[in-house]
Design a protein around this motif. Structure first.
Motif, PDB file in Angstrom:
ATOM      1  N   VAL A 135       0.844  -1.185   0.000  1.00 29.84           N
ATOM      2  CA  VAL A 135       0.000   0.000   0.000  1.00 29.84           C
ATOM      3  C   VAL A 135       0.878   1.233   0.000  1.00 29.84           C
ATOM      4  O   VAL A 135       1.861   1.311   0.721  1.00 29.84           O
ATOM      5  CB  VAL A 135      -0.917  -0.008   1.237  1.00 29.84           C
ATOM      6  N   THR A 189      -6.876   2.672   4.570  1.00 25.95           N
ATOM      7  CA  THR A 189      -7.315   1.282   4.504  1.00 25.95           C
ATOM      8  C   THR A 189      -8.669   1.057   5.161  1.00 25.95           C
ATOM      9  O   THR A 189      -9.324   0.049   4.908  1.00 25.95           O
ATOM     10  CB  THR A 189      -6.272   0.364   5.164  1.00 25.95           C
ATOM     11  N   PHE A 240     -12.917  -5.896   9.296  1.00 24.43           N
ATOM     12  CA  PHE A 240     -11.668  -5.194   9.022  1.00 24.43           C
ATOM     13  C   PHE A 240     -10.672  -5.482  10.136  1.00 24.43           C
ATOM     14  O   PHE A 240     -11.013  -5.447  11.319  1.00 24.43           O
ATOM     15  CB  PHE A 240     -11.891  -3.682   8.937  1.00 24.43           C
ATOM     16  N   THR A 298      -6.225  -4.652  10.905  1.00 17.12           N
ATOM     17  CA  THR A 298      -5.036  -3.972  10.417  1.00 17.12           C
ATOM     18  C   THR A 298      -3.824  -4.449  11.191  1.00 17.12           C
ATOM     19  O   THR A 298      -3.925  -4.826  12.368  1.00 17.12           O
ATOM     20  CB  THR A 298      -5.162  -2.440  10.546  1.00 17.12           C
ATOM     21  N   GLY A 317       0.132   0.916  11.033  1.00 18.01           N
ATOM     22  CA  GLY A 317      -0.546   2.057  10.441  1.00 18.01           C
ATOM     23  C   GLY A 317      -0.899   3.092  11.486  1.00 18.01           C
ATOM     24  O   GLY A 317      -0.572   2.969  12.676  1.00 18.01           O
ATOM     25  N   THR A 339      -4.838   4.547   8.330  1.00 18.19           N
ATOM     26  CA  THR A 339      -3.989   4.799   7.176  1.00 18.19           C
ATOM     27  C   THR A 339      -2.635   4.149   7.392  1.00 18.19           C
ATOM     28  O   THR A 339      -2.311   3.715   8.497  1.00 18.19           O
ATOM     29  CB  THR A 339      -3.802   6.308   6.936  1.00 18.19           C
ATOM     30  N   THR A 340      -1.858   4.101   6.324  1.00 18.44           N
ATOM     31  CA  THR A 340      -0.543   3.470   6.418  1.00 18.44           C
ATOM     32  C   THR A 340       0.570   4.475   6.590  1.00 18.44           C
ATOM     33  O   THR A 340       1.730   4.161   6.355  1.00 18.44           O
ATOM     34  CB  THR A 340      -0.264   2.626   5.160  1.00 18.44           C
ATOM     35  N   SER A 364       7.505   0.142   2.987  1.00 25.27           N
ATOM     36  CA  SER A 364       6.666  -1.011   2.684  1.00 25.27           C
ATOM     37  C   SER A 364       7.486  -2.228   2.308  1.00 25.27           C
ATOM     38  O   SER A 364       6.953  -3.314   2.170  1.00 25.27           O
ATOM     39  CB  SER A 364       5.701  -0.666   1.539  1.00 25.27           C
TER      40      SER A 364
END
Length: 437
Positions: free
Chosen positions: A58, A64, A145, A147, A150, A304-305, A311
């Motif tokens: 990402v 996300t 969801f 994660t 992030g 968010t990332t 990455s």
């Protein structure tokens, strides 16, 4: 956190077969001792290849998850993003009954989710102490969801009054398999009504749970109360650090070094939870001064990332082949091998400032902490041991300092599936690597 908080417990009524994934914060009264370091078994001799492309990395600051709670007044939350828990909470002695539907959790038509705590019992709900005195709501994203890492943030306006306990927090998605606190818990924001100017951020895990959680508080200046206005509560979460902030002001940062040798359980998927509890061991019960109804207003929740973490990229070796996690499998002990470069997540490695080399949320690891020639390398939960420390000098070696040996392609082979190991450094082509940072 030094407050006398005990674990939030299993609700008596949960929603759907995801119940174990949406347990409340505690499943045991006392925190178990931290587990001993695992004994790693040697991985299979014939590892499987990666099984096709995974989603690309990402890009920085990619969103996300986002919910701005737009919709007509009185509408329920988006069921594709949230599930609503129901029931009471005996083990923490909270007083509310969490209801389904939109009576206690609804949109206000102005871009907010409103979670309302009321002194009422229209459904004749039964709680651990008898007929329930209050209703409220609790939402989570389990099954919708999760994660790993992030920036996780919410803009919220908390309620006020003795006995109020709003929270925005996360639980490890494996809670149904490993239980709490082994699942881990990240409390982004908690407020208890008797501290109107202070919020708390806390980590819970094996050996540091309940009132023994690792955390700190943030207090507004000048006697301001959090209930007076909206504030943004966030954590920035990376493999080796979690940082808390309020309105952009950082007030604590935690790393594995803060755990005193106990297990860091924050390198895996977590789901989100937002709720408004009434009463309990930590906040105490409402009293005559507490006015009802009380409301927790949520302007948005966003993930968010943008953690500033790379990455990752490929590590290439002999024959132009890539260092690859076999089958893109995240299980502990998964072989690490050479394979045709294909751009999948199984071939994206991040070289950290902490000396680790990571892919798929786990660390490149020397099996059983071995130092002998031929000891295989594998994927394993990041644990800070010397078996997961690597130096990457300009000479293009990748060295495990504990063994003083180099990452090596077995037999000098460049065939797909060639297992990687450590071996005395020779300068040979099968020990030379190009790391994309």
């Amino acid at each position: 956190m030094t407050s006398p908080r005990l674990p939030r417990r299993l609700l008596l009524s949960l929603v759907s077969v995801l119940a174990l994934a949406s347990l409340s914060t505690g499943l045991a009264q006392g925190a178990p001792a931290a587990p001993a370091a695992p004994v790693r078994a040697a991985a299979p001799a014939a590892p499987a290849p990666s099984t096709g492309p995974a989603a690309p990395a990402v890009s920085a600051a990619a969103v996300t998850f986002s919910d701005d709670f737009d919709g007509p007044a009185g509408a329920a939350v988006d069921g594709t993003k949230w599930q609503t828990e129901t029931g009471d909470n005996v083990s923490n002695h909270e007083r509310q009954y969490y209801t389904a539907g939109n009576r206690n959790a609804a949109l206000d038509g102005q871009g907010h989710l409103v979670i309302t705590a009321r002194r009422e019992n229209p459904g004749n709900y039964q709680c651990w102490y008898g007929r329930c005195e209050y209703t409220s709501a609790r939402l989570n994203t389990a099954g919708r969801f999760t994660t790993t890492y992030g920036r996780v943030e919410a803009r919220m306006k908390v309620p006020r009054g003795q006995g109020m306990w709003p929270a925005f927090w996360m639980l490890g998605n494996d809670i149904g398999q490993v239980g709490w606190p082994a699942s881990g818990e990240i409390d982004v924001m908690e407020n208890v009504g008797f501290e109107p100017s202070t919020v708390h951020g806390t980590l819970h895990g094996p050996g540091y749970s309940g009132s023994g959680g690792i955390g700190a508080g943030y207090t507004l200046p000048g006697g301001q109360a959090f209930a007076d206005a909206f504030h943004t509560f966030a954590v920035d979460w990376s493999p080796e650090a979690i940082t808390w902030s309020v309105d952009g002001v950082v007030y604590q940062r935690r790393t594995p070094a803060d755990l005193g040798g106990r297990q860091w359980v924050f390198n895996k998927p977590f789901f989100l939870i937002v709720n408004l509890a009434v009463g309990g061991y930590w906040p105490g019960d409402p009293e005559g001064s507490t006015v009802f109804p009380q409301q927790l207003l949520v302007d948005y929740v966003r993930v968010t990332t943008n953690t500033g973490q790379p990455s990752g990229g490929p590590i290439t070796g002999v024959g132009g082949k890539c260092v690859d996690v076999a089958g893109a499998n995240t299980a502990n002990g998964t072989p690490v091998q050479l394979y045709d470069c294909n751009g999948t997540a199984a071939q994206r490695w991040t070289v950290g400032a902490d000396g680790t080399i990571r892919a798929l949320g786990k660390c490149l690891d020397v099996a059983s902490g071995g130092t002998a020639d031929g000891t295989p390398v594998q994927l394993w939960d990041c644990n800070g041991t010397p078996a997961q420390q690597w130096a990457v000098p300009a000479a293009r070696d990748i060295v495990n300092p504990q063994a003083n040996k180099c990452l090596d392609a077995t037999g000098g082979s460049s065939a797909n599936g060639t297992r990687l190991q450590i071996w005395t450094c020779t300068g040979a082509a099968n020990q030379k690597w190009t790391v994309t940072r």
